[in-house]
Motif scaffolding. Structure first.
Motif, mmCIF file in Angstrom:
data_model
loop_
_atom_site.group_PDB
_atom_site.id
_atom_site.type_symbol
_atom_site.label_atom_id
_atom_site.label_comp_id
_atom_site.label_asym_id
_atom_site.label_seq_id
_atom_site.Cartn_x
_atom_site.Cartn_y
_atom_site.Cartn_z
ATOM 1 N N SER A 119 2.469 3.562 30.862
ATOM 2 C CA SER A 119 2.284 2.390 30.008
ATOM 3 C C SER A 119 3.611 1.767 29.581
ATOM 4 C CB SER A 119 1.475 2.774 28.764
ATOM 5 O OG SER A 119 0.185 3.232 29.121
ATOM 6 N N GLY A 120 4.674 2.578 29.517
ATOM 7 C CA GLY A 120 5.970 2.064 29.092
ATOM 8 C C GLY A 120 6.675 1.243 30.143
ATOM 9 N N THR A 121 6.556 1.671 31.408
ATOM 10 C CA THR A 121 7.265 0.985 32.490
ATOM 11 C C THR A 121 6.339 0.238 33.435
ATOM 12 O OG1 THR A 121 7.169 2.896 33.997
ATOM 13 C CG2 THR A 121 9.016 2.798 32.438
ATOM 14 N N ARG A 122 5.017 0.446 33.296
ATOM 15 C CA ARG A 122 4.006 -0.146 34.170
ATOM 16 C C ARG A 122 4.110 0.365 35.599
ATOM 17 N NH1 ARG A 122 1.423 -4.433 31.791
ATOM 18 N NH2 ARG A 122 0.985 -5.515 33.756
ATOM 19 N N ALA A 123 4.651 1.579 35.751
ATOM 20 C CA ALA A 123 4.706 2.215 37.066
ATOM 21 C C ALA A 123 3.322 2.707 37.466
ATOM 22 C CB ALA A 123 5.689 3.380 37.054
ATOM 23 N N ALA A 124 3.038 2.598 38.756
ATOM 24 C CA ALA A 124 1.752 3.026 39.306
ATOM 25 C C ALA A 124 2.008 3.979 40.475
ATOM 26 C CB ALA A 124 0.941 1.813 39.743
ATOM 27 N N PRO A 125 2.437 5.206 40.194
ATOM 28 C CA PRO A 125 2.828 6.095 41.289
ATOM 29 C C PRO A 125 1.691 6.430 42.243
ATOM 30 C CG PRO A 125 2.674 7.307 39.213
ATOM 31 C CD PRO A 125 2.592 5.848 38.876
ATOM 32 N N TYR A 126 0.464 6.506 41.727
ATOM 33 C CA TYR A 126 -0.656 6.893 42.582
ATOM 34 C C TYR A 126 -1.211 5.729 43.380
ATOM 35 C CZ TYR A 126 -0.287 10.932 39.542
ATOM 36 O OH TYR A 126 0.188 12.011 38.825
ATOM 37 N N GLU A 127 -0.649 4.542 43.181
ATOM 38 C CA GLU A 127 -0.941 3.406 44.052
ATOM 39 C C GLU A 127 0.167 3.226 45.086
ATOM 40 O OE1 GLU A 127 -1.878 -0.240 42.155
ATOM 41 O OE2 GLU A 127 -3.201 0.666 40.662
ATOM 42 N N SER A 128 1.128 4.132 45.081
ATOM 43 C CA SER A 128 2.334 3.941 45.893
ATOM 44 C C SER A 128 2.635 5.114 46.814
ATOM 45 C CB SER A 128 3.548 3.746 44.976
ATOM 46 O OG SER A 128 3.254 2.974 43.845
ATOM 47 N N LEU A 129 2.371 6.314 46.334
ATOM 48 C CA LEU A 129 2.777 7.524 47.041
ATOM 49 C C LEU A 129 1.588 8.463 47.206
ATOM 50 C CD1 LEU A 129 6.030 8.368 45.013
ATOM 51 C CD2 LEU A 129 5.874 7.005 47.108
ATOM 52 N N MET A 130 1.586 9.205 48.306
ATOM 53 C CA MET A 130 0.625 10.283 48.482
ATOM 54 C C MET A 130 1.210 11.531 47.831
ATOM 55 S SD MET A 130 -2.299 11.239 49.550
ATOM 56 C CE MET A 130 -2.957 10.230 50.868
ATOM 57 N N VAL A 131 0.533 12.028 46.806
ATOM 58 C CA VAL A 131 1.050 13.116 45.980
ATOM 59 C C VAL A 131 -0.009 14.211 45.869
ATOM 60 C CG1 VAL A 131 2.189 13.716 43.806
ATOM 61 C CG2 VAL A 131 2.227 11.344 44.617
ATOM 62 N N ALA A 132 0.422 15.460 45.843
ATOM 63 C CA ALA A 132 -0.485 16.584 45.617
ATOM 64 C C ALA A 132 0.288 17.723 44.967
ATOM 65 C CB ALA A 132 -1.131 17.047 46.926
ATOM 66 N N ASP A 133 -0.438 18.687 44.492
ATOM 67 C CA ASP A 133 0.133 19.944 43.997
ATOM 68 C C ASP A 133 0.038 20.945 45.140
ATOM 69 O OD1 ASP A 133 0.539 22.502 42.798
ATOM 70 O OD2 ASP A 133 -0.241 21.794 40.882
ATOM 71 N N ILE A 134 1.162 21.487 45.574
ATOM 72 C CA ILE A 134 1.143 22.412 46.709
ATOM 73 C C ILE A 134 1.364 23.862 46.270
ATOM 74 C CG2 ILE A 134 1.781 20.646 48.377
ATOM 75 C CD1 ILE A 134 4.623 21.754 48.396
ATOM 76 N N GLY A 135 1.066 24.131 44.995
ATOM 77 C CA GLY A 135 1.078 25.510 44.542
ATOM 78 C C GLY A 135 2.472 26.019 44.218
ATOM 79 N N ASP A 136 2.628 27.337 44.303
ATOM 80 C CA ASP A 136 3.869 28.001 43.919
ATOM 81 C C ASP A 136 4.533 28.677 45.104
ATOM 82 O OD1 ASP A 136 3.341 27.322 41.288
ATOM 83 O OD2 ASP A 136 2.500 29.280 40.776
ATOM 84 N N VAL A 137 5.855 28.780 45.035
ATOM 85 C CA VAL A 137 6.576 29.631 45.968
ATOM 86 C C VAL A 137 6.217 31.086 45.660
ATOM 87 C CG1 VAL A 137 8.857 30.416 46.729
ATOM 88 C CG2 VAL A 137 8.482 27.993 46.183
ATOM 89 N N ASN A 138 5.976 31.858 46.698
ATOM 90 C CA ASN A 138 5.641 33.276 46.528
ATOM 91 C C ASN A 138 6.923 34.063 46.266
ATOM 92 O OD1 ASN A 138 4.341 35.750 46.487
ATOM 93 N ND2 ASN A 138 4.374 35.963 48.720
ATOM 94 N N VAL A 139 7.306 34.124 45.004
ATOM 95 C CA VAL A 139 8.586 34.730 44.635
ATOM 96 C C VAL A 139 8.479 36.250 44.603
ATOM 97 C CG1 VAL A 139 9.240 32.701 43.290
ATOM 98 C CG2 VAL A 139 8.057 34.584 42.155
ATOM 99 N N ASN A 140 9.630 36.892 44.607
ATOM 100 C CA ASN A 140 9.720 38.348 44.467
ATOM 101 C C ASN A 140 10.272 38.641 43.076
ATOM 102 O OD1 ASN A 140 10.339 41.065 44.506
ATOM 103 N ND2 ASN A 140 11.279 41.050 46.533
ATOM 104 N N VAL A 141 9.412 39.011 42.159
ATOM 105 C CA VAL A 141 9.846 39.182 40.771
ATOM 106 C C VAL A 141 10.727 40.409 40.577
ATOM 107 C CG1 VAL A 141 7.869 37.941 39.819
ATOM 108 C CG2 VAL A 141 7.715 40.426 40.176
ATOM 109 N N TYR A 142 10.896 41.217 41.624
ATOM 110 C CA TYR A 142 11.738 42.409 41.529
ATOM 111 C C TYR A 142 13.118 42.221 42.145
ATOM 112 C CZ TYR A 142 7.288 44.637 40.431
ATOM 113 O OH TYR A 142 6.081 44.959 39.858
#
Length: 362
Positions: A119-142
């Protein structure tokens, strides 16, 4: 539910109204609330393929569904995406409070409050770019070094597709392997580093890899175009009278927090845009750049920091730059049970999405 969000053809739209009415209008042809009027969502003119548009809370309750960033669809890879949100849940590089491994999870939870337009900048990213959540990197916590290898390999695959990664940390160690992958594709990059700390230590407790060392390692490996590096918001007590001497010696511009007090940072960002020029730029934002009164949920808080308004000004000031990657790191949810630090992080990540190249503005 995700299957119901996929594109439907015009001929099937009215027939699908009853079954779709309880879901958000996210398809290329979507249905308005009265189920009789048809509404088109944006599509690529070259292929006719619709964009991923998060469901509106007008139609789908925020508390429902599986938690993805901004309620975007999840997919397993960056293939076909212009930008992707990805989590790197580690805190094994931290020197003080742990908990940043839970940052991506909680940022996703709080991101349910985000809407589709800025609302502040009137940007419409989802009318411009194909975007998704691709999850997490499978890290090694050790094993932190093995985790860095895993991050580097994951980001090589992401950037090879042409996708711009928007990363949810995780501690700031992750910037080092991410920049290794980014620089392999783009060459040395400019860096806009927003942080309370310079993160340019050489060795800490005998270790060269940690959240206080990533940008020293990046300089040593030639990953940064040092004349196009700015560090904003640095402050706090130090191990020497001038904690930022090394940064300045490399050619970095250092903007300490004291230079930001009581003022808009829009003029600063005009200068930063000139400094960055047309070359590739990476934006790395540590949530501890913000004053802990606003963002207490972090590992190494420092008083007298930036305001959220200034943080937004910095990100919005990146519009027009050739951004090739962004991260938001060091959110530690256990130290802010209100969720406000994660909520702030989610909003800053959305602001980053809005300033990527090719985003449409009304």
């Amino acid at each position: 539910m995700f299957a119901a969000w996929r594109n439907v053809s015009l001929s099937r739209a009215v027939a699908a109204a009853d079954s779709f009415s309880s879901l958000a209008p996210r398809q290329t042809l979507s249905l308005c609330s009265d189920r009789r009027r048809l509404r088109w969502t944006p599509s690529r003119q070259s292929s006719g393929k619709g964009f991923n548009v998060p469901p509106s809370a007008e139609f789908v309750a925020r508390v429902s569904g599986i938690n993805t960033m901004a309620k975007l669809p999840h997919q397993d890879s960056a293939d076909g995406l212009d930008a992707a949100f990805i989590g790197v849940p580690i805190d094994t590089g931290t020197s003080n409070r742990p908990g940043a491994r839970f940052g991506p999870r909680h940022i996703r939870v709080e991101s349910a409050l985000l809407r589709t337009y800025n609302s502040g900048t009137r940007a419409a990213p989802y009318e411009s770019l194909m975007v998704a959540d691709i999850g997490d990197v499978n890290v090694n916590v050790y094993d932190l070094k093995d985790t860095c290898r895993r991050i580097r390999e994951a980001y090589r695959k992401i950037v090879a597709t042409g996708c711009i990664p928007l990363t949810m940390g995780g501690d700031h160690t992750i910037a080092y392997p991410i920049l290794q992958a980014v620089a392999e594709k783009h060459g040395p990059v400019g860096l806009i580093h927003v942080d309370a700390h310079a993160d340019t230590s050489d060795v800490v407790l005998g270790e060269k890899i940690g959240h206080g060392t990533p940008f020293r390692r990046c300089v040593e490996e030639g990953l940064l175009d040092c004349k196009r590096v700015v560090q904003i918001g640095l402050r706090g007590t130090g191990y020497s009278p001038d904690s930022y001497e090394w940064s300045r010696a490399q050619g970095f511009r250092v903007v300490q927090a004291e230079e930001c007090w009581f003022k808009s940072l829009a003029p600063l960002m005009a200068e930063v845009r000139t400094q960055m020029g047309n070359g590739p730029v990476y934006l790395s934002f540590d949530i501890d750049a913000l004053d802990p009164g606003f963002a207490p949920g972090t590992g190494t808080p420092e008083i007298a920091g930036l305001t959220p308004i200034q943080g937004v000004e910095i990100i919005r000031g990146c519009r027009g730059l050739n951004l090739v990657g962004c991260d938001l790191v060091e959110v530690s949810p256990p130290y802010d049970t209100t969720g406000n630090t994660a909520l702030t992080g989610a909003n800053l990540l959305f602001e980053m999405l809005c300033v990527l190249p090719k985003v449409k503005y009304y």
